[in-house]
Design a protein around this motif. Structure first.
Motif, PDB file in Angstrom:
ATOM      1  N   UNK A   4      17.090 -18.353 -22.019  1.00  0.00           N
ATOM      2  CA  UNK A   4      17.983 -18.589 -23.512  1.00  0.00           C
ATOM      3  C   UNK A   4      16.896 -17.344 -24.545  1.00  0.00           C
ATOM      4  N   UNK A   5      16.267 -17.124 -24.727  1.00  0.00           N
ATOM      5  CA  UNK A   5      15.563 -16.486 -25.791  1.00  0.00           C
ATOM      6  C   UNK A   5      15.940 -15.226 -25.469  1.00  0.00           C
ATOM      7  N   UNK A   6      15.872 -14.802 -24.461  1.00  0.00           N
ATOM      8  CA  UNK A   6      16.001 -13.256 -24.035  1.00  0.00           C
ATOM      9  C   UNK A   6      17.731 -12.257 -24.208  1.00  0.00           C
ATOM     10  N   UNK A   7      18.017 -14.112 -23.623  1.00  0.00           N
ATOM     11  CA  UNK A   7      19.941 -13.527 -24.273  1.00  0.00           C
ATOM     12  C   UNK A   7      20.583 -13.251 -25.809  1.00  0.00           C
ATOM     13  N   UNK A   8      20.154 -14.975 -26.435  1.00  0.00           N
ATOM     14  CA  UNK A   8      19.957 -14.595 -27.283  1.00  0.00           C
ATOM     15  C   UNK A   8      19.489 -13.435 -28.202  1.00  0.00           C
ATOM     16  N   UNK A   9      17.830 -12.979 -27.308  1.00  0.00           N
ATOM     17  CA  UNK A   9      18.017 -11.148 -28.384  1.00  0.00           C
ATOM     18  C   UNK A   9      19.073 -10.403 -27.997  1.00  0.00           C
ATOM     19  N   UNK A  19      22.610 -17.996 -30.234  1.00  0.00           N
ATOM     20  CA  UNK A  19      21.351 -18.746 -29.120  1.00  0.00           C
ATOM     21  C   UNK A  19      22.354 -19.987 -28.399  1.00  0.00           C
ATOM     22  N   UNK A  20      23.192 -20.385 -29.311  1.00  0.00           N
ATOM     23  CA  UNK A  20      24.776 -21.082 -28.111  1.00  0.00           C
ATOM     24  C   UNK A  20      24.649 -20.595 -27.480  1.00  0.00           C
ATOM     25  N   UNK A  43       8.980 -17.446 -31.003  1.00  0.00           N
ATOM     26  CA  UNK A  43      10.208 -18.233 -31.559  1.00  0.00           C
ATOM     27  C   UNK A  43      11.494 -17.312 -31.284  1.00  0.00           C
ATOM     28  N   UNK A  44      12.244 -18.788 -31.724  1.00  0.00           N
ATOM     29  CA  UNK A  44      13.772 -18.153 -31.795  1.00  0.00           C
ATOM     30  C   UNK A  44      13.806 -17.465 -33.100  1.00  0.00           C
TER      31      UNK A  44
END
Lengths: 317, 302, 245
Positions: free
Chosen positions: B48-53, B75-76, B135-136
């Motif tokens: 999730x972190x990688x994709x959000x970034x 993030x969602x 951290x997000x």
């Protein structure tokens, strides 16, 4: 140069054999009885800390040490680890097999917390130092010192090996295997089957605690980070690769895996730049994890399988 | 008395509960305790972190946040995608490892294999991302009153709401859908399920996918409220097992309730003895359940 | 000669290779028939029927259903291919409602016909219809057996196999279950039953096979076997024919 090599060889073997003794303990539980203990690190830590507390000289800022002779520390280590195992065993051995795995996992975590946080007893993150080393009078001569320790550890390993072989090939061991292999036999023993399982679990954990104490006294210093789950994992890899159910396999696996671990560790230390050392160490564990899983799938009996043939039909199928 | 700690306990309990539902489902259908479940949590969160970034970078960092929440829509979206990927990871692990051992019929060897897999997966995360926390978001949120003198951050409100939605959806899914029915059937009696025409391998795949999705949800919640570390899932594993066994293996509502109890008990313990021994609370609960009622609150078997 | 609905040809089956329990059994079941497999305890009756259902390994031989080879078919596929099986024990999902037990089995049908087929079963088993929402574990022994049979019928099988349907039931309940089986045959479903209760089974069946030590020792019309006292004495045991196992 050659003397250095012999010194290192002796040092290496002492460490490997101390892991070997842990493996022998685990083999009583897994190899002979089929009990899955995920808390090896915890039982080893109990042994190490018990003996350290009893044998170190008195310190002002912490409870103990009691300055007792080393052999009292070692025997107490086995006793306290066995006691902890009895506590866990009585609660979980009557239940599903995986509950033992979960509970031992839990006790290892709890013990890690205690050694980390009960600073007045365990020294917290700084651990306990000045643990008396056997033959400390020889410390000026590394070669003699390491060889003396090696012969001591060899003698102890041989003694534990011999005692366990006698037990395993005697009536007690036969009952254990019958319980493991044959549901009907286990059922006909009824309550006794649980008692036998408990005995095996306690004995195995006591051996682990004993080995933990030996390690602590050889290194002379212990800290919580020595007893993380990685240790449990290494010992399991040693036993599975060497061959569960076979005590010689357990010792062979310990030496082999420890050699691999040391060699890859040293190689990574040379090749990988300092800032990536932690990452490289993680990669080492990845490979052991994959190796463990692969052995389970491809060669579940390890390098040296169990000598008895009872389980062949079950395992080879 | 300040009841603020209860709020943190409930948020923690909600995410332990979501993880524990995955544990209890896979335990009752696969019939072994999966020690790699914690790694599904950590992998789901890191993905999730990688994709959000990646999404934020793609939009030049102008994605903003949703209302008062600390994070934006990336993030969602990333969470949903990572949940699917984590489900895929679980299915792949089953294909490579567990399915090969399943035919041998020894559950404890599967536990051991999952232990090896957990070590490898966790260390791989450590290798890729190092053990430094991520951290997000680093924004500090203002908490708003929620009654009884308790204050919740908007994120905490959102996460509790999200948990409730997931629980309702899961409950409807298990009780009404054909796949949910098949899962209950396999959990109770795999042989009869096959006789009745249930494709058990398909049910196993569905179970892993659901476990992966719930693990991701649980991990992202932890990532949003605390931090992201390679060991985050491993550290949650004991609370997850304690919650699943407390609720009764196979019971979804039991696992959720068990999670809340463990989460709140941890928060209470932190109040009384401090944060040092927080992780031992789950162990004590586990021992107590095994001593008093090993089948758990809503369990049907031991 | 017409083709058999279920054709088992020199089947060897058992739990471990090299130790066949079913040894070279051949049998044919014609459409519309009720065939009973009888025999002493440990003769391999249950192993035979479980092997046909795919739950016990087949070592050699061949099984065809309506002309199609099902020897290597997976257990869950058999339900779709028209073979229903009612195990002897643990034959309902005790934690699930009666209705969910039905739905599980109906899920193999096309969506459109599921509820229609469930309704048809509740019509055939009115006792169950009154307890749709009850957990199946709380049904009485007889009703549980009825539910197990109903569950096997939902997927519209060509043939239903029953493993000791009378086991553990009182003589009165055995009568009820068996008269329900007669009703089921009347709607065109073929039945292969393994029975310990020879008397009741012979009264219901058209033909019977007697299995001894994994092989067929005798076969013939049910009436003839029922009348032949020597067979009863030799294979079935006099006490056995008096009911309940």
């Amino acid at each position: 140069m050659i003397l250095d090599l012999i010194t290192y060889g002796a040092f290496f073997l002492v460490t490997a054999l101390s892991y070997g003794i842990i493996c022998l303990g685990l083999n009583v539980q897994w190899g002979q009885t089929g009990l899955f203990n995920v808390g090896v690190a915890g039982f080893v830590a109990i042994g190490a800390y018990t003996s350290a507390l009893l044998t170190t000289p008195d310190v002002v800022e912490r409870f103990g040490g009691f300055d007792l002779p080393i052999w009292i520390g070692w025997i107490s280590a086995a006793f306290v680890s066995g006691l902890a195992a009895a506590f866990i065993g009585v609660i979980t051995l009557r239940l599903r097999a995986d509950y033992l795995a979960i509970t031992t996992f839990g006790i290892a975590i709890t013990i890690q917390l205690v050694v980390l946080n009960a600073i007045t007893i365990t020294g917290g993150p700084f651990g306990i130092g000045f643990i008396p080393r056997p033959f400390s009078g020889l410390q000026e001569h590394p070669l003699l010192f390491n060889l003396a320790n090696l012969s001591l550890v060899c003698g102890i390993t041989g003694g534990v090996y011999y005692a366990l072989e006698r037990l395993i090939h005697g009536p007690w061991g036969r009952v254990l295997r019958a319980i493991r292999e044959d549901e009907a036999a286990a059922a006909s023993l009824g309550k006794n089957a649980k008692v036998f399982r408990l005995q095996a679990f306690v004995l195995g954990s006591a051996v682990m605690g004993f080995a933990g104490a030996i390690q602590a006294h050889f290194i002379g210093f212990i800290a919580p980070e020595n007893y993380l789950s990685a240790i449990t994992f290494q010992v399991w890899a040693m036993l599975i690769i060497g061959g569960s159910g076979n005590n010689r396999g357990a010792l062979l696996g310990a030496i082999l895996v420890w050699a691999l671990w040391s060699i890859t560790g040293a190689a990574l230390g040379l090749i990988v730049p300092a800032e990536y050392q932690a990452r490289a160490a993680a990669l080492q564990i990845v490979f052991i994890g994959i190796g463990l899983a692969a052995i389970l799938v491809v060669r579940p009996r390890g390098l040296l399988g169990e000598v008895t043939k009872v389980s062949r039909v079950l395992i080879d199928r | 008395m300040n009841l603020q700690f209860l709020a943190d306990g409930v948020v923690m309990g909600a995410l332990i509960g979501l993880g524990a539902v995955g544990v209890t489902l896979s335990y009752s259908i696969l019939r072994f305790a999966n020690f790699a479940h914690g790694e599904f949590i950590a992998w789901g969160t890191y993905m999730t972190l990688v994709l959000t970034t990646a999404i934020s970078t793609l939009f030049g960092g102008h994605t903003g946040t949703i209302g008062p929440l600390s994070f934006g829509w990336p993030l969602l979206v990333a969470g949903v995608a990572a949940a699917a990927l984590t489900g895929g990871l679980a299915v792949a692990l089953d294909r490579l490892l567990f399915s090969k051992l399943r035919s041998k019929g020894n559950a404890i060897v599967m536990v051991m294999a999952s232990f090896g897999a957990s070590m490898a997966l966790r260390s791989l995360l450590e290798f890729i991302f190092t053990s430094r926390p991520a951290y997000f978001t680093r924004d500090i949120q203002m908490a708003v009153p929620a009654g009884l003198g308790i204050r919740l951050t908007p994120d905490q409100f959102f996460l509790i709401f999200l948990t409730m939605i997931i629980v309702v959806v899961m409950d409807r899914f298990l009780s009404l859908s054909a796949t949910g029915r098949a899962m209950r059937a396999v959990s109770e009696n795999p042989i009869l399920a096959r006789v009745a025409g249930v494709d058990v391998e398909r049910v196993i795949r569905a179970t892993w996918i659901i476990a992966g999705i719930l693990a991701t949800a649980s991990g992202v919640m932890l990532g949003v409220t605390v931090q992201i570390r390679p060991f985050m899932g491993f550290d949650l594993l004991l609370p997850l097992f304690a919650a699943a066994i407390l609720g009764g293996i196979g019971s979804m509502s039991g696992a959720m309730l068990g999670g809340l109890i463990v989460g709140v008990a941890e928060a209470v313990a932190v109040q009384i003895v401090g944060a040092d021994y927080r992780a031992a609370v789950a162990f004590l609960i586990l021992i107590a359940v095994l001593l008093v009622k090993p089948s758990g609150l809503f369990g049907v078997r031991e | 000669m017409t083709r058999a609905l279920l054709d088992v040809d020199t089947l060897e089956a058992g739990y471990e290779p090299g130790a066949s329990i079913v040894r070279g059994v051949s049998l044919k079941v014609m459409a519309g028939e009720i065939v009973a497999v009888l025999g002493p305890n440990g003769a391999g009756k249950s192993t035979l029927i479980k092997a046909i259902a795919g739950l016990v390994s087949k070592f050699s031989g061949c099984v065809t259903l309506d002309g199609a080879d099902i020897t290597a078919a997976k257990v869950h596929e058999l339900a779709r291919r028209g073979l229903g099986f009612v195990p002897q024990t643990e034959n309902v999902f005790t934690l699930m409602s009666v209705a969910d037990n039905m739905r599980i089995a109906a899920d193999v049908l096309p969506k459109a016909s599921r509820s229609e087929q469930i309704d048809a079963m509740f019509e055939l088993f009115p006792d169950l219809a009154r307890q749709r929402q009850l957990a199946a574990g709380r049904l009485s022994g007889g009703q549980r057996q009825m539910l197990a049979v109903a569950r096997a019928l939902i997927a519209k099988p060509h043939i239903v196999m029953l493993d000791e349907a009378s086991a553990g039931l009182s003589p009165k309940l055995v009568g009820q279950v068996f008269s329900k089986l007669a009703e089921i045959r009347a709607i065109g479903i073929t039945i292969l039953m393994v029975e310990q209760n020879a008397k009741a089974a012979l009264a219901l069946a058209d033909r019977a096979l007697i299995l001894v030590e994994g092989a067929i020792a005798h076969e013939g019309p049910a009436k003839a076997i029922a009348a032949d006292r020597s067979i009863g004495r030799l294979y079935l045991g006099a006490r056995r024919s008096e009911g309940g196992a």
